[in-house]
Structures are given as structure tokens and as C-alpha cells.
Design a protein around this motif. Structure first.
Motif, PDB file in Angstrom:
ATOM      1  N   ARG A 304       0.827  -1.208   0.000  1.00  0.00           N
ATOM      2  CA  ARG A 304       0.000   0.000   0.000  1.00  0.00           C
ATOM      3  C   ARG A 304       0.863   1.260   0.000  1.00  0.00           C
ATOM      4  N   ALA A 305       2.033   1.176   0.618  1.00  0.00           N
ATOM      5  CA  ALA A 305       2.915   2.341   0.683  1.00  0.00           C
ATOM      6  C   ALA A 305       3.593   2.614  -0.649  1.00  0.00           C
ATOM      7  N   ASP A 306       4.051   1.573  -1.338  1.00  0.00           N
ATOM      8  CA  ASP A 306       4.752   1.753  -2.629  1.00  0.00           C
ATOM      9  C   ASP A 306       4.794   0.421  -3.357  1.00  0.00           C
ATOM     10  N   HIS A 307       3.960   0.280  -4.391  1.00  0.00           N
ATOM     11  CA  HIS A 307       3.893  -0.968  -5.154  1.00  0.00           C
ATOM     12  C   HIS A 307       5.246  -1.351  -5.728  1.00  0.00           C
ATOM     13  N   TRP A 308       5.976  -0.364  -6.235  1.00  0.00           N
ATOM     14  CA  TRP A 308       7.236  -0.655  -6.921  1.00  0.00           C
ATOM     15  C   TRP A 308       8.284  -1.170  -5.939  1.00  0.00           C
ATOM     16  N   PRO A 411       5.824  -6.590   9.300  1.00  0.00           N
ATOM     17  CA  PRO A 411       4.765  -5.816   8.649  1.00  0.00           C
ATOM     18  C   PRO A 411       5.006  -4.315   8.522  1.00  0.00           C
ATOM     19  N   ASP A 412       5.746  -3.687   9.421  1.00  0.00           N
ATOM     20  CA  ASP A 412       5.927  -2.235   9.383  1.00  0.00           C
ATOM     21  C   ASP A 412       6.697  -1.841   8.122  1.00  0.00           C
ATOM     22  N   PRO A 413       6.108  -1.027   7.230  1.00  0.00           N
ATOM     23  CA  PRO A 413       6.796  -0.706   5.972  1.00  0.00           C
ATOM     24  C   PRO A 413       7.907   0.327   6.117  1.00  0.00           C
TER      25      PRO A 413
END
Length: 456
Positions: A304-308, A411-413
Motif C-alpha cells: 500500500r505504501a509503494d507498489h514498486w 509488517p511495518d513498511p
């Protein structure tokens, strides 16, 4: 342009209407040819005619997909919905596949092709996916909207391929799988709660036919089914690895780059007997690496934060955990030298980086690995040349594996994003001289020669 990271990142996924055979956009390409005629099983003119018919049909579908993706004047192209990614003429494609099946002598080959022809028309039932994962085919043919490079298009485009079992390559796979029980204990030496998930079936093959998107550049050395067909999260998976394609790419791209830009132990020579099994095992170990996880692993927050970036770091983890398993678990029982594994690994790092930055997640991931080693001191740069010792690179890989377990597999992005900022291609850092050298070289790729399909 292929190394203009910021520009390329901004353009990710906007090239669905691009018709050039060459990706990414580049001022020039240098091609090596791989003639697929020698790989084609001798099953008569009917097989060749059927393949030629299928090739024409799939390439017509490819052009129709490009027509559908063309934007109105002044607008950027938009991705089609998944319902638009089905064949326009599924009955025609399925009929061509069934005609080819008549020329295959093996029961398993005909059964698999029949299941895939049915899927072209109606989609995959779970029972078919389960059966396809377990069938032991000698000749395989697949047609569908298969995944292409994610920086070019996030979905799939019309593609068909055919390959035959590579017995020698499969023997290496079987020998490595016999050591599977040693993999998870080794991973726990890196971090106590690392685990290895269920693995897909793996078929070592030799490609003899390609049509549509997969016949463009650069070439895929493997397809991961049914995920590449758009069936996500299936428990029934099978990888088809093209050993002859990979060898052609190693000969034309990886080995020359390594000869010019690597001084770490012995040189990489894909023609030497001691390297015969390492490429197939490298791809197999990369598959293993994709299934390394911790009990708390959840990629959704990073997605969710950055697909790439999640793609870049997942490919990085697969590379790192995979090559460690090959070098430190499989090498000794399979009679391989760890230094040769590292030589292969660094050659492949260069090949992926040479494809450009910001256009392929796996290329950005390979850059990140080299950047980490250079900043850690596991590799030095003598101008554009990577210099070091195999054992020190292995120590760097173990260090990177532990870091990835901490920043990616929880889990923490935020730690993953910070790690990517520190070592990713947004800052060339000590690798700038290498990238500047690569920038001046033409893109390199392999072209398939398929004149044997021009049947009169």
C-alpha cells in the motif's frame, strides 16, 4: 535514458500501447541470435504447421491488444480491465492448440495441452490447475495473456511458448531438491524464525517456440504459472525454466559484462563444465528465496505504501536467500565450488543492472545488492570494476539476508522504505562509475530465429 531512474519510475506502467520490439526504450540494441530449430522435437511437418498457425493467431491478438490500448489523442494510455485481457478469438487459439496436441506422442503432453486449450476458452478450474502442476510432460505448450515486464505493463499480453523437457537440467533440480530438508535449518542460522514455505513444481526445459509479447526484448528465461496467466494465489504452481534461453543470455550478456567489470575470484565461464548446473540451480534457488518468510511476514502494508518498492525488495530477498542456499547448502553435496556460485551471481547482477534502472524491479534489486556490498566494504570499485574476494561477498550476502529479514519480513513498511532509500538506485553512490560505463554501451539481447516455422 535507460538509467534515468526518476524519469523511468514516473513512467512505470504507461507503455501498454508501445509497439516496438525493444524494451526499455534505448538508442540502440546489440543482438545475439538463438536458432530454435535445433531444439524442436522431430514430430513431423504437422507440428511445425500447427505452430506456425498458432504464431500467426497469437501475434494478431497482440496487435489487437495494442490497438485496444492506444490512447485518445492527448491522453496517456490507461490499463485495460482484466476482462479486456482475454483473447479476442479464444476459440481460434484453442482450436490451434488442439490441432498441435494431435502431433504430440505423450499422453501427459496431450492431456496438459487439452487442459490449457479448455482454459483459453473457459478459464481454469481448480482441478485443472492441480493436475497441471503434477503432470510430468515431455513437451509443453502454453498460450494466454502472460505477464510481461511490470515497468512496461502491469498486466499480461498475448503470448505462446512451447518447450521440451531438459533431462540433464532436471537432474540438477532433482539433486538440489533432495537437499531441501537442509534449507530451513540453514535459514535459522541467519535468523531463528525464518521459514520456507511450500514450493512450486519446477520444470527445466528447452524452448523451441515463442510468439507474441514473449518474443520481444528482453527475453524471459522462465514463466511462473498460473500466476503469469493472471491466476493469483493459486496453491498449484509450476515454473517452466528455459535452459537454452538462459545459456544464450549468459553467453551474450552476463559473461562479457563479468569479464569486463568483475575481478572477484575465478572468472565466470558459462561454457566450462564446472558451471553446467549453476544457472539452473540459480533460478531454482531464486524460487526458494521467494518463499522465505517469518511468521509475522505481511507485505500488504508495504504494498500500500509503494507498489514498486515492494517488488524491488521481494526480488532482492529472493536473490539473496536463494544464492545463499545455493552456495552454502547445495554446493558442497552437489560438488560445486562456492567461488563459482559467486562468479555466476555477480555476472547476473551486472546483466540485470545493465537493463536499466526504474524499469524492472529485479534490475533495481540487483543494483541495491551491489550498492549494499560496495557501501559495506564487501566489494570495492576500481573505477567501474567490482573488486573483491568470494568469501567476503558471501559474508556480505549473509549480512544482507539478516537485514532483509529485519526490514522486509515484518509488517511495518517504514524500515523497508528507509532501507530502499539508503541503498536503492535513487542514489548511484559508489556504483556511479559502473553505471556511467554501462550507459555508454548498447542494450544487449537475444533474438529467437524461427525460420523452421515458415512451412509452405
Amino acid at each position: 535514458m535507460r538509467f534515468d531512474y526518476s524519469h523511468n519510475r514516473a513512467a512505470v506502467g504507461t507503455f501498454r500501447d508501445r509497439r516496438s520490439a525493444f524494451w526499455p526504450p534505448s538508442g540502440g540494441y546489440q543482438l545475439a541470435c538463438l536458432d530454435l530449430a535445433a531444439e524442436t522435437p522431430d514430430l513431423g511437418a504437422g507440428l511445425l504447421a500447427g505452430l506456425a498457425t498458432l504464431k500467426s493467431a497469437v501475434e494478431a491478438e497482440w496487435h489487437q491488444a495494442k490497438d485496444a490500448a492506444a490512447p485518445a489523442e492527448g491522453r496517456r494510455p490507461a490499463s485495460l480491465p482484466e476482462t479486456g485481457r482475454r483473447f479476442q478469438t479464444p476459440a481460434l487459439i484453442a482450436s490451434a492448440m488442439r490441432d498441435i496436441a494431435k502431433h504430440l506422442p505423450g499422453d501427459a503432453d496431450r492431456r496438459a495441452l487439452g487442459l490449457r486449450a479448455d482454459a483459453v476458452e473457459r478459464g481454469y478450474p481448480t482441478e485443472a490447475l492441480c493436475e497441471l502442476a503434477e503432470l510430468r510432460e515431455d513437451v509443453t505448450l502454453v498460450a494466454g495473456h502472460l505477464g510481461t515486464w511490470s515497468g512496461k505493463d502491469p498486466g499480461g499480453l498475448p503470448t505462446a511458448f512451447a518447450c521440451r523437457r531438459d533431462d540433464a537440467g532436471q537432474e540438477f533440480v532433482t539433486a538440489a531438491l533432495a537437499e531441501r530438508d537442509r534449507a530451513e535449518p540453514y535459514l535459522r542460522t541467519l535468523m531463528a524464525d525464518l521459514r520456507l514455505g511450500d514450493l512450486p513444481a519446477f520444470a527445466a526445459t528447452r524452448l523451441f517456440f515463442m510468439a507474441g509479447e514473449g518474443n520481444l526484448h528482453p527475453k524471459h528465461i522462465a514463466y511462473f504459472l498460473p500466476e503469469d496467466e493472471g491466476v493469483k494465489e493459486s496453491p498449484y504452481k509450476k515454473t517452466y525454466y528455459f535452459r537454452n534461453t538462459h545459456r544464450a543470455v549468459l553467453d551474450a550478456v552476463s559473461a562479457p559484462l563479468a569479464a569486463r567489470y568483475v575481478r572477484v575470484g575465478r572468472p565466470f565461464d558459462p561454457a566450462a563444465d564446472r558451471f553446467a548446473g549453476i544457472p539452473v540451480l540459480g533460478v531454482l534457488s531464486h524460487e526458494f528465496g521467494h518463499f522465505v518468510h517469518r511468521p509475522a511476514t505481511d507485505f500488504d502494508p508495504l504494498w500500500r505504501a509503494d507498489h514498486w518498492i515492494v517488488g524491488v525488495l521481494q526480488e532482492t530477498a529472493a536473490d539473496v536467500f536463494g544464492i545463499l542456499l545455493l552456495a552454502e547448502v547445495w554446493a558442497e553435496p552437489l560438488g560445486l565450488d562456492k567461488a563459482d556460485v559467486i562468479a555466476y551471481y555477480l555476472a547476473e547482477c551486472l546483466r540485470y543492472v545493465d537493463r536499466g534502472l526504474g524499469t524492472f524491479p529485479d534490475s533495481d534489486g540487483m543494483f541495491l545488492q551491489l550498492s549494499y556490498f560496495a557501501k559495506l566494504g564487501a566489494l570495492a570499485l576500481d573505477g567501474p570494476v567490482l573488486v573483491g574476494e568470494p568469501d567476503v561477498v558471501l559474508a556480505g550476502l549473509r549480512s544482507l539476508a539478516r537485514v532483509l529479514a529485519e526490514v522486509l519480513l515484518l509488517p511495518d513498511p517504514r524500515p523497508a522504505l528507509a532501507f530502499h532509500d539508503a541503498y536503492g538506485p535513487g542514489d548511484l553512490g559508489p556504483l556511479a562509475p559502473l553505471v556511467e560505463e554501462l550507459r555508454r554501451r548498447p542494450m544487449q539481447s537475444v533474438e529467437y530465429v524461427q525460420e523452421h516455422l515458415h512451412v509452405r
